[in-house]
Scaffold this active site. Structure first.
Site, mmCIF file in Angstrom:
data_model
loop_
_atom_site.group_PDB
_atom_site.id
_atom_site.type_symbol
_atom_site.label_atom_id
_atom_site.label_comp_id
_atom_site.label_asym_id
_atom_site.label_seq_id
_atom_site.Cartn_x
_atom_site.Cartn_y
_atom_site.Cartn_z
ATOM 1 N N SER A 90 1.814 33.151 38.428
ATOM 2 C CA SER A 90 1.290 33.841 39.608
ATOM 3 C C SER A 90 2.453 34.328 40.488
ATOM 4 C CB SER A 90 0.328 32.918 40.363
ATOM 5 O OG SER A 90 -0.445 33.636 41.288
ATOM 6 N N LEU A 91 2.562 33.845 41.718
ATOM 7 C CA LEU A 91 3.675 34.243 42.577
ATOM 8 C C LEU A 91 5.014 33.994 41.886
ATOM 9 C CD1 LEU A 91 5.016 35.117 45.229
ATOM 10 C CD2 LEU A 91 4.670 32.776 46.074
#
Length: 246
Positions: A90-91
């Site tokens: 994700s991030l």
């Protein structure tokens, strides 16, 4: 390595390769800790511990992508001293892209491979409304919807008060950062959850714009947090990727 940024569960000075793993928003090294017993034997696992979590709980969390990049580049010698691979979920996927882009600009030794898990391509915009600045109760409600934070933790009011600044900071980066499309000289393997409805096909295949090589995409059962739901399968696939490099 005596530094709070890097956590090495099983030091392996004879390893031929290092795998640096970056957590998702609000995540910590604990996400990847179970991998230490099942990772390719010639690979040393290094986990990233950014401010605001674990042994760094007392430090203010980064609120801009550049802050994360600057801290990593301050330890560039360790990051690049051995052949290495960067992985993020994700991030974390967007962080490894931005770090690699800066390493290219500095003509530094580059990762042999990037593994981008559970993320839209960094140069594609998010279709979701920003949540990091919402009032307390509304922000907690968004965390419930994401299903990435244990319900027991969300209901622990005192602990959540300690974690909220970190979560808001990470979400601010995740929701506000958008990269300039740059084709990196590194191969990229992409992991995606079949049921992750927040990432469109266009956003997923957008990773191809960011590599000079043809990307590989691997699909897993589950939603955005398939990395936890399908841990064994994900680790098996990571080992397959690393096995072609070591």
């Amino acid at each position: 390595m005596n530094n709070k940024l890097f956590v090495i569960p099983k030091p392996n000075p004879n390893a031929k390769l290092r795998l640096f793993c970056f957590p998702y928003a609000g995540g910590s090294p604990a996400i990847y800790m179970p991998w230490s017993s099942g990772l390719h034997p010639e690979v040393e696992l290094v986990l990233l511990q950014f401010p605001g979590r674990g042994a760094r709980m007392g430090e203010p969390a980064h609120i801009e992508m550049q802050h994360k990049v600057d801290e990593l580049l301050a330890h560039q010698a360790f990051l690049t001293e051995k052949p290495y691979v960067l992985m993020g979920h994700s991030l974390g996927s967007r962080v490894i892209f931005e770090v690699t882009k800066h390493l290219v600009e500095q003509d530094a030794p580059l990762p042999l491979h990037l593994i981008a898990s559970g993320s839209r391509a960094p140069h594609t915009g998010s279709s979701k409304a920003q949540t990091y600045h919402l009032p307390h109760d509304a922000f907690i409600e968004e965390l419930y919807k994401l299903n990435g934070t244990p319900k027991e933790l969300l209901e622990h009011k005192e602990l959540m008060e300690l974690l909220l600044p970190l979560l808001r900071a990470d979400f601010q980066i995740a929701e506000c950062y958008r990269a300039q499309a740059t084709a990196l000289p590194c191969p990229i393997t992409v992991f995606h959850g079949h049921d992750d409805i927040d990432i469109s096909a266009e956003q997923l295949h957008g990773w191809q714009d960011l590599s000079e090589h043809k990307i590989d995409i691997h699909y897993f059962n589950g939603g955005h947090f398939f990395i936890n739901q399908c841990r064994d399968e994900v680790l098996h696939t990571v080992n397959q990727v690393l096995g072609k490099i070591v």
